[in-house]
Design a protein around this motif. Sequence first.
Motif, short mmCIF file in Angstrom:
data_model
loop_
_atom_site.label_atom_id
_atom_site.label_comp_id
_atom_site.label_asym_id
_atom_site.label_seq_id
_atom_site.Cartn_x
_atom_site.Cartn_y
_atom_site.Cartn_z
N ASP A 94 0.82 -1.21 0.00
CA ASP A 94 0.00 0.00 0.00
C ASP A 94 0.86 1.26 0.00
O ASP A 94 0.51 2.25 -0.65
CB ASP A 94 -0.88 0.05 1.26
N PRO A 97 3.54 2.32 -3.54
CA PRO A 97 3.05 3.05 -4.71
C PRO A 97 2.81 4.54 -4.42
O PRO A 97 2.82 5.37 -5.32
CB PRO A 97 1.72 2.36 -5.05
N ASN A 98 2.60 4.87 -3.15
CA ASN A 98 2.32 6.26 -2.79
C ASN A 98 3.56 7.11 -2.53
O ASN A 98 3.46 8.28 -2.22
CB ASN A 98 1.46 6.30 -1.53
N ASP A 125 7.54 -5.05 -8.26
CA ASP A 125 6.95 -4.34 -9.40
C ASP A 125 7.00 -2.83 -9.19
O ASP A 125 7.36 -2.08 -10.09
CB ASP A 125 5.48 -4.74 -9.59
N SER A 129 9.21 -0.45 -11.47
CA SER A 129 8.44 0.41 -12.37
C SER A 129 8.81 1.87 -12.16
O SER A 129 8.70 2.68 -13.06
CB SER A 129 6.94 0.28 -12.11
N GLU A 130 9.20 2.20 -10.94
CA GLU A 130 9.29 3.62 -10.59
C GLU A 130 10.69 4.14 -10.25
O GLU A 130 10.98 5.30 -10.49
CB GLU A 130 8.38 3.91 -9.38
N ARG A 192 11.24 -11.61 -12.30
CA ARG A 192 10.26 -10.56 -12.13
C ARG A 192 10.89 -9.19 -12.41
O ARG A 192 10.27 -8.32 -13.02
CB ARG A 192 9.71 -10.61 -10.71
N SER A 199 9.37 -4.15 -19.85
CA SER A 199 8.26 -3.23 -20.19
C SER A 199 8.75 -1.79 -20.14
O SER A 199 8.52 -1.00 -21.05
CB SER A 199 7.12 -3.32 -19.18
N ARG A 200 9.40 -1.49 -19.04
CA ARG A 200 9.78 -0.09 -18.83
C ARG A 200 10.75 0.39 -19.91
O ARG A 200 10.71 1.55 -20.33
CB ARG A 200 10.43 0.02 -17.45
N ILE B 241 7.75 9.89 -23.61
CA ILE B 241 8.33 8.60 -24.00
C ILE B 241 8.43 8.59 -25.53
O ILE B 241 7.42 8.64 -26.21
CB ILE B 241 7.47 7.43 -23.52
N ASN B 291 1.96 -7.44 -12.82
CA ASN B 291 1.57 -6.41 -11.90
C ASN B 291 0.10 -6.03 -12.07
O ASN B 291 -0.21 -5.03 -12.68
CB ASN B 291 2.48 -5.24 -12.25
N SER B 334 6.07 0.94 -22.20
CA SER B 334 6.86 1.75 -21.27
C SER B 334 5.98 2.54 -20.31
O SER B 334 6.37 2.81 -19.18
CB SER B 334 7.74 2.74 -22.03
N PRO B 337 3.76 0.39 -16.79
CA PRO B 337 4.12 0.26 -15.38
C PRO B 337 3.74 1.49 -14.54
O PRO B 337 3.29 1.35 -13.40
CB PRO B 337 5.65 0.08 -15.41
N THR B 338 3.89 2.67 -15.11
CA THR B 338 3.53 3.88 -14.38
C THR B 338 2.02 3.94 -14.15
O THR B 338 1.54 4.32 -13.08
CB THR B 338 3.97 5.13 -15.16
N THR B 341 1.23 1.57 -11.25
CA THR B 341 1.56 2.10 -9.93
C THR B 341 0.52 3.15 -9.54
O THR B 341 0.08 3.21 -8.39
CB THR B 341 2.97 2.72 -9.91
N LYS B 344 -2.60 1.37 -8.49
CA LYS B 344 -2.48 0.73 -7.18
C LYS B 344 -2.75 1.71 -6.05
O LYS B 344 -3.34 1.35 -5.04
CB LYS B 344 -1.07 0.14 -7.01
N GLN B 345 -2.29 2.94 -6.24
CA GLN B 345 -2.50 3.93 -5.17
C GLN B 345 -3.99 4.09 -4.89
O GLN B 345 -4.42 4.16 -3.75
CB GLN B 345 -1.93 5.28 -5.59
N ASN B 348 -5.65 0.67 -3.59
CA ASN B 348 -5.33 0.39 -2.19
C ASN B 348 -6.18 1.23 -1.24
O ASN B 348 -6.53 0.79 -0.16
CB ASN B 348 -3.85 0.64 -1.91
N LYS B 352 -9.66 -0.23 1.31
CA LYS B 352 -9.79 0.00 2.75
C LYS B 352 -11.17 0.52 3.13
O LYS B 352 -11.50 0.60 4.30
CB LYS B 352 -8.74 1.00 3.21
N GLU B 383 1.99 13.95 -7.85
CA GLU B 383 2.18 12.67 -8.51
C GLU B 383 1.67 11.52 -7.66
O GLU B 383 1.65 10.38 -8.11
CB GLU B 383 3.67 12.45 -8.83
N THR B 384 1.31 11.84 -6.43
CA THR B 384 0.73 10.79 -5.61
C THR B 384 -0.73 11.14 -5.30
O THR B 384 -1.10 12.30 -5.21
CB THR B 384 1.50 10.61 -4.28
N PHE B 385 -1.51 10.11 -5.17
CA PHE B 385 -2.95 10.25 -4.94
C PHE B 385 -3.19 10.79 -3.53
O PHE B 385 -2.60 10.30 -2.57
CB PHE B 385 -3.58 8.87 -5.12
N PHE B 387 -5.69 11.18 -0.52
CA PHE B 387 -6.95 10.57 -0.09
C PHE B 387 -7.14 10.75 1.41
O PHE B 387 -6.17 10.86 2.16
CB PHE B 387 -6.97 9.08 -0.45
N GLN B 393 -9.34 -0.14 9.67
CA GLN B 393 -9.25 -1.16 8.63
C GLN B 393 -10.31 -2.22 8.84
O GLN B 393 -10.66 -2.54 9.96
CB GLN B 393 -7.88 -1.84 8.71
#
Lengths: 318, 441
Positions: A94, A97-98, A125, A129-130, A192, A199-200, B241, B291, B334, B337-338, B341, B344-345, B348, B352, B383-385, B387, B393
């Motif tokens: 969690d 990614p943040n 990953d 990725s980052e 992995r 990809s990147r 890119i 991923n 390319s 992946p970004t 990510t 996912k932010q 995630n 919750k 660049e980040t979410f 929230f 939880q």
Amino acid sequence: MASYNIFNYHYRPAKSIERKLFIELLKELYGVNQNKDLGYIGLGSVFFADFKLIHKELGLSNLINIEMNEDDMLRFEFNKPFSCIKLKWGKTTDVLPNINWTTGKKILWLDYDQSLQPYMFEDIDTFFSEAPSESFFLLTCNYSFHRYLSENVYNEEKFKKDFEGICRLDVTKEELTKKNAPILVQEMIKDRIESNLSSRNAALSDEEKLEFHQLIFITYQDGAPMFTYGGYLLRKELARDFKKLQINKLPYVRSGEDFLNLQSPVVTTQELDAMNNFLPNYPSRFLSIKKITFIPEEERKKYLTTYRYYPNFVEIRD
Amino acid sequence: MSKDQNVIKANPTKSFFIDMLTRDIRLDRAIIDLADNCIDGAKNLKKSNQNYDGLEVDITLSKSQFRIWDNCGGFSLDVAKNYAFMFGRPNDPKAKFVDHSIGRFGVGMKRALFKMGKHFLIESRNAEDYFLIEINVDEWIKDEDDWMFSYLEHDDIPTEKRLLNGQDGTVITISDLYPTISDELCNREFQAKLSRELGLALSYSILKNLEIRINDQPINRTDISFLEKDGLKPLYIQKTISDVDVRIYAGVGSYSPSHAGWYVFCNDRMVLEADKSFTTGWKETKEDEGNIIKYHNDYAMFRGAIFFSAKDSSKLPMTTTKTGIDSDHPVFKSARPTMLTAMKQVINFLKKLEDKDEGESIINDSEKIEIMEIKDHVKNYSETFTFPTTKAQKEANKYVGISYKKDKAKVEKLKDFLGVSANGEVGSITFDYYCKMNEID
């Protein structure tokens, strides 16, 4: 319960050695006090042992600790050794990614205490990725597949089901044994990493393409059998400069399939002093020194490879 | 041995283009392809001017013919000769049509024409150039070696075939329609679907005041919106890119399984809508590796948008039908992946949330922001979410259930021994006892 309540990390000699090797390697790569844009992300537990070294030895002050047990917040706040450590709460999957990955190079040590789990690959990953070029990745986990052992036989089908899409389809029982497990874990992590980078890199020019240089591949057993794997993420155009550093010549660096099995000797402090008198030395010469042959050869061998990093514990009475 | 002896002819046939290529695209998408050409005209005409005020696209659907009329500048004879009517894009186009175009492969217009009917009239006026092309497919197909389209210019164009009224623009009329096409064009459901698809695919152009009508009914744009308030903001990531500008937004919208997912745009044309497939990072089958996350209605508030923009549209990762992404395209590979990510932010965070109610309470008092509107003047998104904190939880996340069967008589005995009455309590107490004895905390 988290493992910090089971062990005091400071008293785990192999872990302590590993930590020091890692710090030394980082010094070789990054120098000391030279990296304003370099950040460290770790799972420090209440002891923050890695954080103390990173701050003191490398001079880094952009430090993030990830901790899942939010209930222990007060304890962590209390034990946080330096004000420059930011505590982030939640699971690694969690939190990672943040993290703002674009602010600079990162050193990430995923120092898990659990055995290999699929979620760890999600963390791989995110990093691959980052993370920008010149970042360092390190992962530690318990490498035993004990949970797949029933009646002395490994159940590879169950393993393959748990790691579906992560492991090869033809994993055998033998690969899950304690002897072979580190190789399998290494292979899975490596694959992995490669798939993430492919990809990147897809649209990047040759010079910009990112490559992973494996540098650390260690096993040790303070209690549970542990595995540590890691390396340096680098743009291809920087590979030549990196080669010049001759990192591969460092005795603990492992860039292939052979791993360094860290074993710490069980010896007294007087014995340590006696051995130190003859170090550094060539292995054959060291092992034939008559004055210290009363120390079992096995222990002398272990000490020879780890003496610069071997922790000394003293009980203090007041 | 002469050179010709060891040669196999691999030339395409005309019927390949007419019968095969047209199968790969749905009728509504083929029509949108024609509208894309109007948009490219508008882009060419207005260039730096952001607004399309006064520009119109008028589509008429009837049983006997299809017509698309626009006043978006038309194309020159030069473009017609060296670009627009060629099958596929020349490697070194003599006439460069328009920067940031949507047309990429040189197949859209021809495919649409051949799909619908056997007779086409294409009339175009662009500054000094004014011409009319008339094609009768049955005639054209007869000679395999002759791939030419002939045209008439200016005064040679018969008055009854002039529809442009002196304005710069293009009119395409397709008649002698295939029976299925003819039925479809006057089907109300089809018309409604086409309106919706056009409104979505060309949302950005409509926002810039381009007017699009179907049978005189103006089309409204549909947009995707993110929800925003203090402590809840979508993330925004920009990357370049291989000469392609990539912008990623991810955040939350209202609870809607049909709207959740990724929206993918190429030069502002939507090519994927509310996508929840492997391409955009969702697990579809057990074998999908990497991923990814399996879609579940808990994620019905997820919204993501990714914009690929390039001066040269051939660098964009879209498929020829513009209804998808070429997932093997290096630029997409390319960028993916970004995207993941970023996703996912948000996921995630959504994971919750206790339930739908908590989700709705979090978006209370939030403001809708339309993605197309923020795209050009990006606010200060991080660049980040961002929230808000969620309730504790989910209990379910912290605990797992264990179930097993044991000999009934023994369990009863244990109940007496432990002084409890429920089977579950026996399980729980014996579990705790094992942990205690093995010093597992």
